[in-house]
Structures are given as structure tokens and as C-alpha cells.
Write a protein that holds these residues in place. Structure first.
Motif, mmCIF file in Angstrom:
data_model
loop_
_atom_site.group_PDB
_atom_site.id
_atom_site.type_symbol
_atom_site.label_atom_id
_atom_site.label_comp_id
_atom_site.label_asym_id
_atom_site.label_seq_id
_atom_site.Cartn_x
_atom_site.Cartn_y
_atom_site.Cartn_z
ATOM 1 N N SER A 1 53.320 58.174 64.231
ATOM 2 C CA SER A 1 54.873 58.233 63.906
ATOM 3 C C SER A 1 54.880 57.405 62.389
ATOM 4 O O SER A 1 55.750 57.607 61.560
ATOM 5 N N CYS A 2 53.016 56.173 62.151
ATOM 6 C CA CYS A 2 53.467 55.258 60.453
ATOM 7 C C CYS A 2 53.641 56.504 59.456
ATOM 8 O O CYS A 2 53.578 57.830 59.813
ATOM 9 N N ALA B 1 50.663 49.469 62.122
ATOM 10 C CA ALA B 1 49.823 49.429 61.237
ATOM 11 C C ALA B 1 49.643 48.047 61.008
ATOM 12 O O ALA B 1 49.528 47.410 60.805
ATOM 13 N N GLU B 2 48.179 48.106 60.671
ATOM 14 C CA GLU B 2 47.124 47.475 60.005
ATOM 15 C C GLU B 2 47.206 47.108 58.349
ATOM 16 O O GLU B 2 47.157 48.389 57.755
ATOM 17 N N GLN B 3 47.442 45.556 58.116
ATOM 18 C CA GLN B 3 46.634 45.687 56.319
ATOM 19 C C GLN B 3 45.373 44.885 56.370
ATOM 20 O O GLN B 3 45.670 44.320 57.209
ATOM 21 N N GLY B 4 44.575 45.188 55.854
ATOM 22 C CA GLY B 4 43.193 44.367 55.700
ATOM 23 C C GLY B 4 42.764 45.101 54.407
ATOM 24 O O GLY B 4 43.066 45.290 53.255
ATOM 25 N N SER B 5 41.486 44.963 54.753
ATOM 26 C CA SER B 5 40.445 45.332 52.918
ATOM 27 C C SER B 5 39.123 45.928 53.524
ATOM 28 O O SER B 5 39.035 46.038 54.415
ATOM 29 N N LEU B 6 39.068 46.799 52.651
ATOM 30 C CA LEU B 6 38.294 48.372 52.773
ATOM 31 C C LEU B 6 37.635 47.983 52.063
ATOM 32 O O LEU B 6 37.524 48.180 50.399
ATOM 33 N N ILE B 7 36.237 48.567 52.559
ATOM 34 C CA ILE B 7 34.951 48.629 51.393
ATOM 35 C C ILE B 7 34.536 50.127 51.590
ATOM 36 O O ILE B 7 34.728 50.749 53.065
ATOM 37 N N LEU B 8 35.011 51.199 50.747
ATOM 38 C CA LEU B 8 34.178 52.697 51.452
ATOM 39 C C LEU B 8 32.941 52.937 50.297
ATOM 40 O O LEU B 8 32.123 52.249 49.023
ATOM 41 N N SER B 9 31.518 53.690 50.817
ATOM 42 C CA SER B 9 30.200 53.126 49.883
ATOM 43 C C SER B 9 29.462 54.520 50.214
ATOM 44 O O SER B 9 29.502 54.590 51.040
ATOM 45 N N LYS B 10 29.120 54.392 49.523
ATOM 46 C CA LYS B 10 27.461 56.027 49.449
ATOM 47 C C LYS B 10 26.407 55.410 50.270
ATOM 48 O O LYS B 10 25.692 56.233 50.327
ATOM 49 N N TYR B 11 26.091 53.966 50.028
ATOM 50 C CA TYR B 11 25.137 53.089 50.684
ATOM 51 C C TYR B 11 25.598 52.521 51.649
ATOM 52 O O TYR B 11 26.656 52.188 52.343
ATOM 53 N N ASP B 12 24.571 52.304 52.908
ATOM 54 C CA ASP B 12 24.651 51.749 54.243
ATOM 55 C C ASP B 12 25.000 50.554 53.887
ATOM 56 O O ASP B 12 24.466 49.358 52.977
ATOM 57 N N ILE B 13 26.356 50.498 54.673
ATOM 58 C CA ILE B 13 26.284 48.853 54.727
ATOM 59 C C ILE B 13 26.241 48.654 56.301
ATOM 60 O O ILE B 13 26.452 49.233 57.613
ATOM 61 N N CYS B 14 24.925 47.655 56.464
ATOM 62 C CA CYS B 14 23.797 47.016 57.551
ATOM 63 C C CYS B 14 24.248 45.780 58.206
ATOM 64 O O CYS B 14 24.283 45.488 59.508
ATOM 65 N N GLU B 15 25.255 44.692 57.593
ATOM 66 C CA GLU B 15 26.101 44.207 58.457
ATOM 67 C C GLU B 15 27.546 43.932 57.705
ATOM 68 O O GLU B 15 28.127 44.088 56.714
ATOM 69 N N HIS B 16 28.438 43.399 58.318
ATOM 70 C CA HIS B 16 29.950 43.532 58.386
ATOM 71 C C HIS B 16 30.480 42.406 59.156
ATOM 72 O O HIS B 16 30.600 42.559 59.822
ATOM 73 N N TYR B 17 31.431 41.424 58.465
ATOM 74 C CA TYR B 17 32.000 40.322 59.195
ATOM 75 C C TYR B 17 33.634 40.222 58.565
ATOM 76 O O TYR B 17 33.579 40.315 56.951
ATOM 77 N N ASN B 18 34.893 39.850 59.425
ATOM 78 C CA ASN B 18 35.415 40.136 59.084
ATOM 79 C C ASN B 18 36.011 38.383 59.480
ATOM 80 O O ASN B 18 36.409 37.832 60.567
ATOM 81 N N GLN B 19 36.088 37.265 58.451
ATOM 82 C CA GLN B 19 35.778 36.119 58.694
ATOM 83 C C GLN B 19 37.521 35.220 57.968
ATOM 84 O O GLN B 19 37.985 35.356 57.162
ATOM 85 N N PHE B 20 38.021 34.919 59.368
ATOM 86 C CA PHE B 20 38.894 34.546 59.065
ATOM 87 C C PHE B 20 39.396 32.434 58.657
ATOM 88 O O PHE B 20 38.120 32.097 58.930
ATOM 89 N N TYR B 21 39.588 32.387 57.598
ATOM 90 C CA TYR B 21 40.090 30.877 57.438
ATOM 91 C C TYR B 21 41.066 30.110 56.596
ATOM 92 O O TYR B 21 41.022 28.872 56.775
ATOM 93 N N TYR B 22 42.259 30.865 57.185
ATOM 94 C CA TYR B 22 43.519 30.916 56.554
ATOM 95 C C TYR B 22 44.632 31.239 57.779
ATOM 96 O O TYR B 22 45.056 32.457 57.720
ATOM 97 N N ASN B 23 44.750 30.814 58.958
ATOM 98 C CA ASN B 23 45.232 31.100 60.191
ATOM 99 C C ASN B 23 44.700 32.660 61.118
ATOM 100 O O ASN B 23 43.440 32.870 61.026
ATOM 101 N N GLU B 24 45.123 33.083 61.869
ATOM 102 C CA GLU B 24 44.297 34.432 62.792
ATOM 103 C C GLU B 24 45.092 35.833 62.798
ATOM 104 O O GLU B 24 46.491 35.499 62.038
ATOM 105 N N TYR B 25 44.373 36.516 62.776
ATOM 106 C CA TYR B 25 44.989 38.369 63.330
ATOM 107 C C TYR B 25 45.923 38.239 63.845
ATOM 108 O O TYR B 25 46.591 37.471 64.956
ATOM 109 N N ARG B 26 47.092 38.606 63.596
ATOM 110 C CA ARG B 26 48.338 38.319 64.637
ATOM 111 C C ARG B 26 48.912 40.035 64.462
ATOM 112 O O ARG B 26 49.089 40.923 63.969
#
Length: 260
Positions: free
Chosen positions: A42-43, A87-112
């Protein structure tokens, strides 16, 4: 190799313009801030930027780092922006190359689970870095995607100093590293200068005067620098430019580079 960075802007119905920009510039890696991930059918379409961007066939690898999920933005108990569904808001990466590690690291408050903007000007909401390691032609590259703490007049405060300290603590020195995004900070702030001491600031080196078009929406003013790309000494910069575009309320940053 080319990298594109852009804050998409949650306020604009601009998915087609952003997709057209990507297809025109043909970067190898794209980094975005304020990408929207509609988690319910429905978004409204304008809050589906993440889902539409990952459909671009040239980018088989992607990662999304959400900050919050909500049905809309509220202020003083009143919905001021309706997403049409969760709906979520956040940061996005698109790549032609393999992303072998990925972390969403909060440093100011937490996912709400809800977004209340009543005290946004004083407290902001929550913030994280999107920290990714790429395998590019048998070489490792770290990219840290930043959507920094909002602060009045983008002059920084104790929170943005802590933000820079956190970013610096996560940077790899043994591999090529790129730190980029919308920092919500002017170039002469203490928080930006802290990163300048460790990385090459391409905004300074290329004498960039603005990364935003000219506007005043009551919350922010344009025609300032607040978006950055920093690189370490394992990145060779071939070219760097700010693209004049109406796709967003931020201007796209385009980096041409090699891995040393």
C-alpha cells in the motif's frame, strides 16, 4: 572505476529522475542516503525508491541499512507525511562488484518503529553508518556511507564530534577506504576537520563551493557544502566533480578512482 553518491531526498517524488541519473552516469558503485523501502504494497510509489533502484539490472549486488520504520512522519501527534503503509528510510548501496561484508552500525539512538518529528530540530532521530567491504578485482575496498546527525545551521555540536570519532574508529587503514555521504556539516566545523586529519577531503582539494542547489524549505537552506567524499592513500583519484542536476535537493558527487 566510478562511484556516485546522492542523498535522494525523502520529500521529493523523484524516483524516475534518480534512476535516469544512474543510467546516464553509469557508475560502478552507487551510494544513497534517504532511500525509502516500502515494506507494504500500500506504500505510495514515491516511498519505494530502494525497491525501484535495486531493479536496475546493471547492479547485481546491493545492501540496505535502515534507520527507522513508520507509516509516516508525525509532529505533535499529527501525521504530516503519510507513506501509505509501513516504510523504512535508510542508506543504500548498489554495486557491480561483490559486497563481501556489510554492517549497519548505530551510533546515535537505535532503529525505531515510529518517526515522531516533534523535537527533530533539537534531538534528530537515530543515525548509523553503512559499513561495507567490497571485493573489486581481487582487492578489498571499504566504503562507509554516512547520513549524519542533523544540527541547526550545520555548525556541529558534541553529537557530531562523537559521530566523527565513531567513523574514525571504524575506518580500515590496511585496505583502500572511502568515507562519503551527507554529513549535515559545513566544511569548517570541528567534526569535518577531525576527518580531514586522517583522510583526503575531495571537497577541499577540488575547491567545491556547493553540494546543494539553491533553496530554502524552512528546515534547510541550499547552496552550501554538506556532502563529502574522503579517501585514504590507497585510493588514486582520477577525477572528482559535483554534477549539476535537479534530481534531488542534493547534488550528485561523482568520483573516478583506482585502487592502489
Amino acid at each position: 572505476m566510478r562511484l556516485l553518491n546522492l542523498n535522494i531526498c525523502i520529500k521529493l517524488d523523484n524516483n524516475n529522475e534518480v534512476i535516469d541519473l544512474v543510467k546516464e552516469l553509469k557508475p560502478d558503485i552507487c551510494t544513497f542516503q534517504e532511500a525509502m523501502n516500502g515494506t507494504e504494497q500500500s506504500c505510495f510509489e514515491m516511498y519505494q525508491s530502494k525497491n525501484k533502484l535495486v531493479e536496475i539490472q546493471e547492479y547485481p549486488f546491493y545492501e540496505f541499512a535502515p534507520l527507522f520504520i513508520a507509516k509516516g512522519v508525525s509532529k505533535d501527534g499529527v501525521i504530516t507525511r503519510d507513506f501509505g503503509g509501513k516504510a523504512e528510510q535508510g542508506s543504500l548501496i548498489l554495486s557491480k562488484y561483490d559486497i563481501c561484508e556489510h554492517y549497519n552500525q548505530f551510533y546515535y539512538n537505535e532503529y525505531r518503529y515510529e518517526y515522531d518529528a516533534t523535537n527533530f530540530r533539537e534531538k534528530d532521530w537515530c543515525r548509523s553508518i553503512q559499513n561495507a567491504i567490497f571485493n573489486i578485482k581481487d582487492k578489498k575496498v571499504q566504503i562507509i556511507n554516512v547520513h549524519g546527525i542533523w544540527n541547526r545551521d550545520k555548525l556541529g555540536d558534541e553529537r557530531t564530534v562523537a559521530q566523527s570519532e565513531f567513523i574514525l574508529s571504524q575506518m580500515r587503514g590496511d585496505i583502500a577506504c572511502i568515507v562519503l555521504g551527507d554529513f549535515n556539516l559545513l566544511p569548517n566545523t570541528q567534526s569535518i576537520q577531525m576527518i580531514n586529519h586522517k583522510m583526503k577531503n575531495l571537497i577541499d582539494i577540488y575547491n567545491i563551493k556547493s553540494t546543494r542547489p539553491n533553496f530554502n524549505d524552512g528546515l534547510d537552506k541550499g547552496n552550501v557544502v554538506c556532502d563529502y567524499i574522503f579517501v585514504n592513500d590507497k585510493i588514486k583519484v582520477n577525477d572528482f566533480k559535483v554534477i549539476q542536476s535537479n534530481a534531488s535537493d542534493h547534488l550528485p558527487l561523482l568520483l573516478d578512482f583506482e585502487i592502489l
